[in-house]
Design a protein around this motif. Structure first.
Motif, PDB file in Angstrom:
ATOM      1  N   ASP A   1       0.938  -1.216  -0.235  1.00 32.89           N
ATOM      2  CA  ASP A   1       0.239  -0.295   0.048  1.00 32.89           C
ATOM      3  C   ASP A   1       0.689   1.053  -0.065  1.00 32.89           C
ATOM      4  OD1 ASP A   1       1.015   0.167   2.777  1.00 32.89           O
ATOM      5  OD2 ASP A   1      -1.229  -0.553   3.165  1.00 32.89           O
ATOM      6  N   ALA A   2       0.248   2.890   0.034  1.00 36.49           N
ATOM      7  CA  ALA A   2       0.870   4.051  -0.198  1.00 36.49           C
ATOM      8  C   ALA A   2       1.756   3.933   0.912  1.00 36.49           C
ATOM      9  CB  ALA A   2      -0.175   4.601  -0.144  1.00 36.49           C
ATOM     10  N   ARG A   3       1.027   3.430   2.282  1.00 38.61           N
ATOM     11  CA  ARG A   3       1.705   3.887   3.481  1.00 38.61           C
ATOM     12  C   ARG A   3       3.520   2.973   3.421  1.00 38.61           C
ATOM     13  NH1 ARG A   3      -1.272   2.568   9.429  1.00 38.61           N
ATOM     14  NH2 ARG A   3      -2.360   4.895   8.438  1.00 38.61           N
ATOM     15  N   SER A   4       2.986   1.981   3.147  1.00 32.11           N
ATOM     16  CA  SER A   4       4.534   1.218   3.535  1.00 32.11           C
ATOM     17  C   SER A   4       5.422   1.674   2.011  1.00 32.11           C
ATOM     18  CB  SER A   4       3.711  -0.544   2.627  1.00 32.11           C
ATOM     19  OG  SER A   4       3.490  -1.124   3.419  1.00 32.11           O
ATOM     20  N   PHE A   5       5.107   1.938   0.753  1.00 32.49           N
ATOM     21  CA  PHE A   5       5.970   2.816  -0.212  1.00 32.49           C
ATOM     22  C   PHE A   5       6.362   4.374   0.827  1.00 32.49           C
ATOM     23  CE2 PHE A   5       6.355   6.030  -3.195  1.00 32.49           C
ATOM     24  CZ  PHE A   5       7.153   6.147  -3.764  1.00 32.49           C
ATOM     25  N   LYS A   6       5.499   4.728   1.288  1.00 27.31           N
ATOM     26  CA  LYS A   6       6.093   6.335   1.822  1.00 27.31           C
ATOM     27  C   LYS A   6       7.347   6.000   2.579  1.00 27.31           C
ATOM     28  CE  LYS A   6       1.979   8.146   3.352  1.00 27.31           C
ATOM     29  NZ  LYS A   6       1.220   9.155   3.498  1.00 27.31           N
ATOM     30  N   ARG A   7       7.442   4.924   4.067  1.00 28.11           N
ATOM     31  CA  ARG A   7       8.031   4.365   4.883  1.00 28.11           C
ATOM     32  C   ARG A   7       9.776   3.993   3.886  1.00 28.11           C
ATOM     33  NH1 ARG A   7       4.642   1.847   7.640  1.00 28.11           N
ATOM     34  NH2 ARG A   7       5.032  -0.421   6.121  1.00 28.11           N
ATOM     35  N   ALA A   8       9.451   2.615   3.497  1.00 26.95           N
ATOM     36  CA  ALA A   8      10.444   2.883   2.421  1.00 26.95           C
ATOM     37  C   ALA A   8      11.272   4.035   2.009  1.00 26.95           C
ATOM     38  CB  ALA A   8       9.769   1.637   1.607  1.00 26.95           C
ATOM     39  N   PHE A   9      10.232   4.781   1.033  1.00 23.03           N
ATOM     40  CA  PHE A   9      11.302   5.817   0.536  1.00 23.03           C
ATOM     41  C   PHE A   9      11.726   6.608   1.364  1.00 23.03           C
ATOM     42  CE2 PHE A   9      11.462  10.058  -1.649  1.00 23.03           C
ATOM     43  CZ  PHE A   9      11.726   9.820  -2.978  1.00 23.03           C
ATOM     44  N   ARG A  10      10.920   7.294   2.956  1.00 21.44           N
ATOM     45  CA  ARG A  10      11.746   7.940   4.082  1.00 21.44           C
ATOM     46  C   ARG A  10      12.878   7.250   4.024  1.00 21.44           C
ATOM     47  NH1 ARG A  10      10.684  11.942   6.753  1.00 21.44           N
ATOM     48  NH2 ARG A  10       8.417  12.029   5.680  1.00 21.44           N
ATOM     49  N   SER A  11      12.923   5.884   4.419  1.00 19.16           N
ATOM     50  CA  SER A  11      13.842   4.933   4.978  1.00 19.16           C
ATOM     51  C   SER A  11      15.292   5.278   3.750  1.00 19.16           C
ATOM     52  CB  SER A  11      13.637   3.539   4.944  1.00 19.16           C
ATOM     53  OG  SER A  11      13.256   2.740   3.943  1.00 19.16           O
ATOM     54  N   TRP A  12      15.334   5.034   2.516  1.00 17.37           N
ATOM     55  CA  TRP A  12      16.248   5.459   1.685  1.00 17.37           C
ATOM     56  C   TRP A  12      16.808   6.689   0.957  1.00 17.37           C
ATOM     57  CZ3 TRP A  12      12.037   3.015  -2.390  1.00 17.37           C
ATOM     58  CH2 TRP A  12      12.530   1.537  -2.034  1.00 17.37           C
ATOM     59  N   ASN A  13      15.577   7.259   1.732  1.00 22.44           N
ATOM     60  CA  ASN A  13      16.160   9.268   1.036  1.00 22.44           C
ATOM     61  C   ASN A  13      16.006   9.942   2.422  1.00 22.44           C
ATOM     62  OD1 ASN A  13      16.617   8.776  -1.689  1.00 22.44           O
ATOM     63  ND2 ASN A  13      14.596   8.221  -1.715  1.00 22.44           N
ATOM     64  N   GLY A  14      15.538  10.070   3.004  1.00 20.15           N
ATOM     65  CA  GLY A  14      15.665  10.524   4.563  1.00 20.15           C
ATOM     66  C   GLY A  14      14.398  11.670   4.805  1.00 20.15           C
ATOM     67  N   ILE A  15      14.060  12.048   3.973  1.00 19.62           N
ATOM     68  CA  ILE A  15      12.860  12.609   3.450  1.00 19.62           C
ATOM     69  C   ILE A  15      11.587  11.604   2.751  1.00 19.62           C
ATOM     70  CG2 ILE A  15      13.980  14.581   2.656  1.00 19.62           C
ATOM     71  CD1 ILE A  15      14.029  14.421  -0.099  1.00 19.62           C
ATOM     72  N   SER A  16      10.506  12.940   2.958  1.00 17.42           N
ATOM     73  CA  SER A  16       9.146  12.230   2.211  1.00 17.42           C
ATOM     74  C   SER A  16       8.775  11.739   0.966  1.00 17.42           C
ATOM     75  CB  SER A  16       8.012  12.453   2.694  1.00 17.42           C
ATOM     76  OG  SER A  16       7.678  13.544   2.904  1.00 17.42           O
ATOM     77  N   PRO A  17       7.819  11.169   0.177  1.00 21.92           N
ATOM     78  CA  PRO A  17       7.764  11.358  -1.195  1.00 21.92           C
ATOM     79  C   PRO A  17       7.325  12.558  -1.605  1.00 21.92           C
ATOM     80  CG  PRO A  17       7.067   8.877  -0.479  1.00 21.92           C
ATOM     81  CD  PRO A  17       7.489  10.051   0.998  1.00 21.92           C
ATOM     82  N   ARG A  18       6.659  13.128  -0.879  1.00 21.49           N
ATOM     83  CA  ARG A  18       5.865  14.308  -0.922  1.00 21.49           C
ATOM     84  C   ARG A  18       7.259  15.975  -1.270  1.00 21.49           C
ATOM     85  NH1 ARG A  18       1.057  17.371  -0.787  1.00 21.49           N
ATOM     86  NH2 ARG A  18      -0.441  14.854   0.022  1.00 21.49           N
ATOM     87  N   GLN A  19       8.409  15.348   0.038  1.00 20.15           N
ATOM     88  CA  GLN A  19       9.317  16.604   0.079  1.00 20.15           C
ATOM     89  C   GLN A  19       9.867  16.307  -1.074  1.00 20.15           C
ATOM     90  OE1 GLN A  19      10.474  15.633   4.050  1.00 20.15           O
ATOM     91  NE2 GLN A  19       9.839  17.226   5.028  1.00 20.15           N
ATOM     92  N   TYR A  20      10.071  15.343  -1.645  1.00 21.85           N
ATOM     93  CA  TYR A  20      11.148  15.141  -2.461  1.00 21.85           C
ATOM     94  C   TYR A  20      10.629  15.913  -3.455  1.00 21.85           C
ATOM     95  CZ  TYR A  20      13.284  12.491  -6.688  1.00 21.85           C
ATOM     96  OH  TYR A  20      14.524  12.363  -7.514  1.00 21.85           O
ATOM     97  N   ALA A  21       9.221  15.470  -4.260  1.00 24.08           N
ATOM     98  CA  ALA A  21       8.557  15.782  -5.321  1.00 24.08           C
ATOM     99  C   ALA A  21       8.477  17.333  -5.474  1.00 24.08           C
ATOM    100  CB  ALA A  21       7.418  15.543  -5.006  1.00 24.08           C
TER     101      ALA A  21
END
Length: 331
Positions: free
Chosen positions: A307-327
């Motif tokens: 789900d989207a929550r799992s993706f957001k958690r993984a993305f933050r662990s990879w990059n230190g920021i949320s997907p929204r912040q990256y975009a």
């Protein structure tokens, strides 16, 4: 014939300087993209792709018309209805001309030759792009040759290459094409093939859509047969398998002709892991999808997250920021 040696140090320095000009560390991209293979044509194309993602411009800031990362794959997907090499190359030229708003890509077929030509003399380059233009266009020629061989399903005879590059020492072409006639300081960039290649039928591997990853893999296969047998490059072979669409250890191990246990052991010997490579690839794909303004739910589905929550958690662990912040940072 593709070369088994690496491109010149001057070419490597050119690539490093181009990235440094935009505050991108090439050593960091090498670690993520091509460890153990620092300079083959395929690895350099992968580095340029990673660079495009970092600067959010597939033109690498060389053009006044920025291109969204993923443009090359979009163009390649447009070739799906073509049946011959000539049709595919004409569609390729048309697609790039449409994107760049000019007749810069041309295809000529005469009695002797099938010629793919890039005439960039009137192209709207940025003011600070001049020193990197020829190197980048030479790499484009390598990429287009990779497209042709991938479509043909086998190696194809390349008779002649012309380049506007005035310094052969700073070109990747001599080390890449060791048995092809090369002409520098030409008026245009050109690839010359035998005319009979025009009518050759396109080969379509079952279940595979033409994309950049397939082209890189084909270039690697054509140019580095000793590389394929080298245990020192096992991690890159794993990455190639992942890029081809495989995602689980069993499938990758089967493709590489080993067991899952051997796969894990050999990656551990290189101080890395299957999970690390898979996460790097997923992170790269996630950044591309975010720039295409897909919803988090759609991205999670495309990358096989629950789900989207799992993706957001993984993305933050990879990059230190949320997907929204990256975009937001890249917008």
């Amino acid at each position: 014939m593709m070369a088994t040696e690496h491109v010149t140090k001057d070419s490597w320095q050119m690539l490093s300087e181009m990235m440094a000009a935009h505050d991108v560390r090439i050593d960091a991209l090498i670690e993520q993209t091509a460890p153990g293979d620092t300079g083959s044509p395929a690895s350099m194309l992968r580095l340029l792709e990673r660079f495009a993602i970092e600067v959010q411009d597939e033109s690498l800031h060389l053009s006044e018309r920025p291109l969204m990362p993923g443009t090359n794959d979009y163009v390649l997907s447009s070739l799906c209805h073509c049946t011959t090499i000539q049709q595919a190359l004409q569609q390729l030229a048309n697609a790039y001309n449409f994107i760049h708003a000019g007749n810069y890509n041309q295809l000529e077929c005469n009695e002797r030759h099938l010629i793919y030509r890039i005439d960039d003399r009137c192209f709207p380059y940025t003011a600070d792009a001049r020193q990197y233009i020829a190197f980048n266009l030479d790499m484009v020629l390598v990429f287009i040759h990779g497209v042709i061989t991938t479509l043909a399903g086998s190696a194809v005879p390349l008779l002649k290459i012309k380049s506007r590059n005035q310094a052969a020492s700073q070109s990747p072409l001599p080390a890449t094409f060791t048995e092809t006639a090369l002409s520098f300081s030409a008026s245009c960039f050109e690839l010359h093939y035998p005319a009979e290649l025009a009518t050759r039928a396109i080969q379509r591997p079952d279940g595979q859509i033409l994309n950049s990853a397939l082209v890189y893999s084909e270039l690697q296969r054509l140019g580095t047969e000793p590389f394929e047998q080298s245990a020192t490059n096992f991690p890159l072979k794993v990455r190639l398998a992942l890029e081809s669409g495989l995602r689980d250890q069993a499938s990758v191990a089967r493709t590489l002709g080993c067991s899952v246990a051997t796969l894990r052991r050999r990656l551990t010997a290189h101080r890395t892991s299957f999970r690390q490579y898979k996460e790097q690839l997923l992170n790269q794909e996630a950044k591309l999808l975010l720039m295409q303004q897909l919803t988090l739910e759609d991205i999670a589905h495309k990358l096989s997250f629950s789900d989207a929550r799992s993706f957001k958690r993984a993305f933050r662990s990879w990059n230190g920021i949320s997907p929204r912040q990256y975009a937001e940072r890249k917008s």
